[in-house]
Each structure stands twice: as C-alpha cells, then as structure tokens.
Design a protein around this motif. Structure first.
Motif, PDB file in Angstrom:
ATOM      1  N   ASP A 344       6.849 -19.889  -1.086  1.00  0.00           N
ATOM      2  CA  ASP A 344       6.218 -18.779  -1.042  1.00  0.00           C
ATOM      3  C   ASP A 344       7.202 -17.470  -1.115  1.00  0.00           C
ATOM      4  OD1 ASP A 344       4.333 -20.269   0.029  1.00  0.00           O
ATOM      5  OD2 ASP A 344       4.298 -19.656   1.974  1.00  0.00           O
ATOM      6  N   THR A 345       6.698 -16.504  -1.575  1.00  0.00           N
ATOM      7  CA  THR A 345       7.421 -15.114  -2.116  1.00  0.00           C
ATOM      8  C   THR A 345       7.259 -14.177  -0.820  1.00  0.00           C
ATOM      9  OG1 THR A 345       5.424 -14.121  -3.111  1.00  0.00           O
ATOM     10  CG2 THR A 345       6.824 -15.529  -4.601  1.00  0.00           C
ATOM     11  N   TRP A 346       6.476 -14.348  -0.039  1.00  0.00           N
ATOM     12  CA  TRP A 346       6.084 -13.401   0.904  1.00  0.00           C
ATOM     13  C   TRP A 346       7.629 -12.952   1.800  1.00  0.00           C
ATOM     14  CZ3 TRP A 346       7.021 -14.463   6.117  1.00  0.00           C
ATOM     15  CH2 TRP A 346       6.834 -15.818   6.412  1.00  0.00           C
ATOM     16  N   PRO A 347       8.338 -13.867   2.296  1.00  0.00           N
ATOM     17  CA  PRO A 347       9.779 -13.817   2.997  1.00  0.00           C
ATOM     18  C   PRO A 347      10.586 -12.817   2.413  1.00  0.00           C
ATOM     19  CG  PRO A 347       9.029 -16.141   3.127  1.00  0.00           C
ATOM     20  CD  PRO A 347       8.120 -15.490   2.232  1.00  0.00           C
ATOM     21  N   VAL A 348      10.641 -13.061   1.124  1.00  0.00           N
ATOM     22  CA  VAL A 348      11.580 -12.382   0.149  1.00  0.00           C
ATOM     23  C   VAL A 348      11.196 -11.042   0.035  1.00  0.00           C
ATOM     24  CG1 VAL A 348      12.654 -12.093  -2.102  1.00  0.00           C
ATOM     25  CG2 VAL A 348      12.625 -14.465  -0.928  1.00  0.00           C
ATOM     26  N   GLN A 349       9.700 -10.812  -0.183  1.00  0.00           N
ATOM     27  CA  GLN A 349       9.214  -9.558  -0.578  1.00  0.00           C
ATOM     28  C   GLN A 349       9.635  -8.659   0.710  1.00  0.00           C
ATOM     29  OE1 GLN A 349       4.971  -9.622  -1.788  1.00  0.00           O
ATOM     30  NE2 GLN A 349       4.604  -7.460  -1.250  1.00  0.00           N
ATOM     31  N   LEU A 350       9.211  -9.194   1.861  1.00  0.00           N
ATOM     32  CA  LEU A 350       9.234  -8.397   2.950  1.00  0.00           C
ATOM     33  C   LEU A 350      10.489  -8.063   3.244  1.00  0.00           C
ATOM     34  CD1 LEU A 350       7.685  -7.473   5.526  1.00  0.00           C
ATOM     35  CD2 LEU A 350       7.710  -9.766   6.610  1.00  0.00           C
ATOM     36  N   ALA A 351      11.609  -9.039   3.185  1.00  0.00           N
ATOM     37  CA  ALA A 351      13.020  -8.509   3.125  1.00  0.00           C
ATOM     38  C   ALA A 351      13.400  -7.432   2.277  1.00  0.00           C
ATOM     39  CB  ALA A 351      13.729  -9.632   3.152  1.00  0.00           C
ATOM     40  N   ASP A 352      12.805  -7.753   1.015  1.00  0.00           N
ATOM     41  CA  ASP A 352      13.246  -6.468   0.015  1.00  0.00           C
ATOM     42  C   ASP A 352      12.518  -5.324   0.546  1.00  0.00           C
ATOM     43  OD1 ASP A 352      14.589  -8.177  -1.150  1.00  0.00           O
ATOM     44  OD2 ASP A 352      13.298  -8.934  -2.799  1.00  0.00           O
ATOM     45  N   GLU A 353      11.486  -5.069   0.976  1.00  0.00           N
ATOM     46  CA  GLU A 353      10.916  -3.971   1.358  1.00  0.00           C
ATOM     47  C   GLU A 353      11.620  -3.257   2.277  1.00  0.00           C
ATOM     48  OE1 GLU A 353       8.754  -2.309  -0.402  1.00  0.00           O
ATOM     49  OE2 GLU A 353       7.751  -3.775  -1.684  1.00  0.00           O
ATOM     50  N   LEU A 354      11.901  -4.078   3.441  1.00  0.00           N
ATOM     51  CA  LEU A 354      12.816  -3.521   4.442  1.00  0.00           C
ATOM     52  C   LEU A 354      14.034  -2.722   3.974  1.00  0.00           C
ATOM     53  CD1 LEU A 354      12.111  -6.100   7.352  1.00  0.00           C
ATOM     54  CD2 LEU A 354      11.153  -3.660   7.363  1.00  0.00           C
ATOM     55  N   ARG A 355      14.883  -3.747   3.397  1.00  0.00           N
ATOM     56  CA  ARG A 355      16.275  -3.278   2.807  1.00  0.00           C
ATOM     57  C   ARG A 355      16.001  -1.917   1.946  1.00  0.00           C
ATOM     58  NH1 ARG A 355      16.975  -8.990   1.592  1.00  0.00           N
ATOM     59  NH2 ARG A 355      18.295  -9.823   3.235  1.00  0.00           N
ATOM     60  N   GLU A 356      14.900  -1.668   1.203  1.00  0.00           N
ATOM     61  CA  GLU A 356      14.800  -0.829   0.383  1.00  0.00           C
ATOM     62  C   GLU A 356      14.546   0.430   1.276  1.00  0.00           C
ATOM     63  OE1 GLU A 356      14.505   1.881  -2.870  1.00  0.00           O
ATOM     64  OE2 GLU A 356      15.239  -0.361  -2.757  1.00  0.00           O
ATOM     65  N   LEU A 357      13.789   0.632   2.143  1.00  0.00           N
ATOM     66  CA  LEU A 357      13.518   1.255   3.191  1.00  0.00           C
ATOM     67  C   LEU A 357      14.776   1.993   4.049  1.00  0.00           C
ATOM     68  CD1 LEU A 357       9.821   0.579   5.023  1.00  0.00           C
ATOM     69  CD2 LEU A 357      10.655   2.434   3.540  1.00  0.00           C
ATOM     70  N   ILE A 358      15.653   0.810   4.356  1.00  0.00           N
ATOM     71  CA  ILE A 358      16.853   1.201   5.062  1.00  0.00           C
ATOM     72  C   ILE A 358      17.609   2.006   4.215  1.00  0.00           C
ATOM     73  CG2 ILE A 358      18.727   0.363   6.032  1.00  0.00           C
ATOM     74  CD1 ILE A 358      17.232  -2.241   7.169  1.00  0.00           C
ATOM     75  N   HIS A 359      17.695   1.662   2.966  1.00  0.00           N
ATOM     76  CA  HIS A 359      18.466   2.177   1.926  1.00  0.00           C
ATOM     77  C   HIS A 359      18.222   3.640   1.768  1.00  0.00           C
ATOM     78  CE1 HIS A 359      21.035   2.663  -1.697  1.00  0.00           C
ATOM     79  NE2 HIS A 359      19.838   2.978  -2.496  1.00  0.00           N
ATOM     80  N   ARG A 360      16.842   3.949   1.402  1.00  0.00           N
ATOM     81  CA  ARG A 360      16.155   5.055   1.437  1.00  0.00           C
ATOM     82  C   ARG A 360      16.536   6.187   2.369  1.00  0.00           C
ATOM     83  NH1 ARG A 360      15.190   6.093  -4.259  1.00  0.00           N
ATOM     84  NH2 ARG A 360      14.026   4.447  -4.876  1.00  0.00           N
TER      85      ARG A 360
END
Length: 501
Positions: A344-360
C-alpha cells in the motif's frame, strides 16, 4: 479386501466401531495439535513483530537497535544534495582556540636556548637575536585539595555587646568538612553524568587528592535540593506562563525492588514538562493523581500541550487545554504501518505529507512568520485527507489480528477525528510539531538507569531530578551548571529569567 470379505456381519460392525473410536481419538489429537500450532504461529508472529521494532518504527531508543536479533531501522531516503560541504558551515559558531593579545595573557615567559654550544661555549652568554617563534598554550592547573582553618573571633564592643565572626560561605555546622567546590563536583558527577557513587569518590580522589567517602558523595544531594527548591518553584511557575509546553513520561526503576500490593512491577514514572528554556521534573506514577500534580494542571486555559496521545493528557481534569499530538511518534507508527502493509502507498504518502508540512513550518518560522501560509496548508491537507481515506478503507477488516494492525487502525481513526490536534502547529508557529524536547530531557534518565540501576531511595531520587531540572534549565540559558551548584552551597541561588514574549 479378501480379509474383509471373509468377515461376518458382527465382525465387520465391531471393526467399524473400533476404527470409529480410533478416528475420534485421532481427530481430537489433530484438533489439539492444530490449536497448538495456531497458538505457536500467533506467538511467532508476535515475536517477529517485537524483533522488528526499532527506533525507526516505534518509540524504542536508538541504543536498542544493536541488540542481538534486532532488525535495524531502514535507511532513510537520501534527500537531494544541498550543495553544502561536510563539516562546519560558514557562519556557524565555532569554538576553536584563538590567539590572545598581550593584555589577555595570564602568564608570559621568555624562553632561551640552554646548555653548551657544540664549540663548548655556554649559551647563557650568547647574543640575543630576538623572538623567532611564538606559542600560546591553554592549560588548567593541577588540582590539589587544600586545608584551611578558619578561626572565628569574638569581639566585645565598648557598649558591652559581643560580636562573633561568621563562618565562610558554604560552611556547615561540623568542625571538619569538605568545602562547596568539592560538594558541587560530587553532585555534578552524580546528577549530570550519572556516575555511580563509588566511582565519583574515585574520580574526586584522583583529581584532587581528597579522599571522600561514599557517604559524603551521596550526602550533598539533599542539601543541594533544598537550596535549589526556590529555583525549581520559579521554573515551574515560568512554564505555567508558556503558550506551548512539551510533556512526556517514562518508567523509572525507583524504590524497593519488590512490587507494591496490587502492582506487577516495582517502578515509578518520571514526568517532564518543558520548553526550549525551562525543564521541570516530577517523580510519581501514571495515575491521574500524579498528572494533577504536574505543571500541566496549572497551565492557563487555551495553552497547548504537545504529547504522545497517551489518553490521560486529554483528561478535562488537567484543565481547558489545546493539544498538539507529537508527529515524531506518528511518523514512527507510519513506518511500522508501511512494513505491515508493504503493497500500500498510503502510509508513505501520509508520512511524506506530514514531513513536508513540518519542513514548510520550519521555513516559515525561520522567516519570522507567525503561521503557515494558507495555500501551503491547504495543499498538504488535501494529500493528508486522501491518504487517511485510503488507509481507512484498506484497514477496515475486523479479522486482521496481526500485531500492529489495530494500532494502525486507531491511528487512522485519530487522524479522521482529531485532525486539528495533529495539525495545530500549522496555525501558530510557536507550537512545536513534536515533543522531541521532552524526549531529549527524559532520555538521560534511561542512561542513568542503564549505568547505575535502581534508585532505591525515592526521596533522594526526587532530589536528583529536582536538581537535574534546575541544571537543565541553566544549560538552556547558557549558564554553567557548576556555577549554579556552587552558588547553591554558598547561599547564592540562581533564578532563571522570564522568557520574552
């Protein structure tokens, strides 16, 4: 067949009954074996899950990653090269030794060649050609304990009143004792560096020539805690004025090794409430009674607590608080989910979106902004919500009993129901997205436990962590902890300044 054909009806019935009884016994044995096999399979699955836990997919410390049989964490995907070179970056503060001017020197020596020349003439009579090499050496003096006797005189005024000289700062009531510097070093080694008592005595003997006993090494803890009580109270008060407070707790082996009545383990819990400037510890258990004694119960309404989703932090008994759920814990849980659902791709997608928000958010904070730009937040929210919906659809099976499946489902349901608490850091950049500060402040307690073992005296353990909270706060304010300890023993209590708004 020939043997069966020769049997009479009665013999065939008897044979069938015997075989039926044997089949019944074998079926029962097979059922028992299957049940045992299923239990062993479930146990093996659970053990494989436990062995696969590491610092990348759980809350385990990195020190456990090298345990025998432990699955090491996956290597993080390498980010795009930033173009920066290795090592210290331009503009970063350094600590290299610098050349000191003449007015900054403590000593200045002129050195000349000594001995005879090859021709036999003594070099002491040679002509001085001037300085051809300069060298500065930073060195500490050899420390040796000194013994000073203080005679306190009494004098009689002409009016008849008698005055007696006071003992020096830090002196106790005994006739012979160690001074405040040695006591400060003993507490520093015990509390900050977790050196066991007998080794502290050995270190002080080697470095100073004094020969303190184990009893002396342990005795200053109570005195230092009493002297720093006002500082500890001030730190607690200053934390209650903070807008965002990181909180966490960890089990700690403290008190008798025999569990109390009704308890399975003989342990306590060390609680921490902290900011980037202040640290406050409380030793207790995991009951609501202890939680009500923490700083959290005194926070102003509307203050934000950053924590790991332990249910007690959400209790209304702690006041009307807002919450930021620690995203470091979430990212570790998502790493475990990615291993549980590898296709499944959703765990990686969810983690990537969170990391991107933290970075921003970090970038916006660096620019001095108060909140994340709405367009950036909206873009991240769309990706997060899509990943959560897909994850909820993929994990809706109620018969999935694999270790970690229920934890993953609860995480996704929490995302669905408490979206604001996961993303509150995007609305006010004063809120940290993780409780890493609390974990950093708590981590040394596990080091102490690994080095020295159980703290058998709960009162002295409380003294240790009162002192440690004060010294942690001092370090956050760039104050030497030894200076704070020496001041505590000489009657000069350090107090932290209030944070600027």
């Amino acid at each position: 067949m020939s043997d069966l054909a020769s049997l009479s009806r009665e013999e065939l019935v008897a044979l069938a009954r015997r075989q039926d009884a044997q089949i019944t016994v074998m079926a029962a044995q097979l059922a028992a074996l299957m049940e045992k096999f299923e239990q062993q399979e479930a146990e093996l699955t659970r053990l494989r899950h436990l062995v696969s836990r590491n610092s990348g997919n759980s809350s385990m410390p990195p020190s456990k990653d090298d345990d025998p049989g432990r699955t090491p964490p996956r290597k993080q995907r390498r980010a795009k090269p930033s173009g920066r070179g290795k090592g210290k970056q331009p503009g970063a503060p350094g600590t290299a030794l610098r050349w000191r001017g003449e007015d900054e020197l403590d000593h200045h020596e002129q050195r000349f060649p000594e001995g005879p020349c090859v021709c036999g003439v003594d070099l002491a009579t040679a002509h001085d050609l001037g300085v051809v090499d300069r060298y500065q050496q930073h060195e500490i003096p050899l420390v040796s304990v000194t013994v000073t006797q203080y005679d306190q005189h009494a004098v009689a005024c002409s009016c008849g009143k008698v005055h007696t000289a006071a003992r020096p700062d830090g002196a106790g009531g005994g006739r012979v004792e160690y001074g405040p510097n040695l006591r400060a070093y003993a507490v520093y080694l015990l509390v900050v560096h977790f050196v066991p008592v007998h080794r502290v005595a050995e270190i002080l003997t080697s470095l100073t020539g004094a020969e303190p006993s184990a009893g002396f090494v342990h005795s200053p803890l109570r005195r230092a805690a009493r002297a720093l009580h006002a500082c500890d109270f001030a730190i607690r008060t200053l934390i209650t004025l903070a807008f965002a407070v990181c909180a966490d707790e960890t089990p700690l082996k403290v008190g008798p090794a025999t569990p109390a009545e009704g308890k399975k383990e003989a342990k306590g819990y060390l609680h921490v409430a902290c900011t980037d400037l202040y640290t406050h510890f409380l030793l207790g258990d995991r009951s609501m009674k202890t939680f009500r004694q923490t700083v959290l119960a005194d926070l102003e309404p509307g203050a934000v607590t950053v924590h790991d989703r332990y249910h007690t932090y959400d209790s209304t008994q702690l006041g009307d608080l807002d919450h930021q759920l620690c995203l470091a814990h979430v990212l570790r849980d998502l790493a475990g989910a990615a291993e549980l659902y590898p296709d499944d791709t959703w765990p990686v997608q969810l983690a990537d979106e969170l990391r991107e928000l933290i970075h921003r958010a970090n970038q916006a904070r660096t620019r001095g902004e108060a909140t994340l730009p709405q367009r950036v937040k909206d873009l991240g929210m769309r990706g997060l919500r899509a990943a959560v919906r897909i994850g909820l659809a993929a994990t809706k099976r109620i018969d999935d009993t694999r270790p970690g499946a229920r934890k993953t489902r609860l995480l996704l349901e929490a995302f669905r129901d408490r979206e604001d608490d996961f993303l509150r850091f995007t609305t006010d950049l004063r809120i940290p997205p993780t409780s890493n500060q609390a974990e950093r402040d708590l981590r040394p307690s596990k080091i102490q436990e690994n080095i020295s073992g159980r703290l058998t005296d709960p009162d002295r353990a409380k003294d240790r962590y009162l002192i440690r909270g004060v010294l942690s706060t001092a370090v956050k304010h760039a104050v030497n902890p030894l200076t704070v300890l020496r001041g505590a023993f000489t009657g000069t209590t350090w107090l932290p300044p209030a944070a600027r708004a």
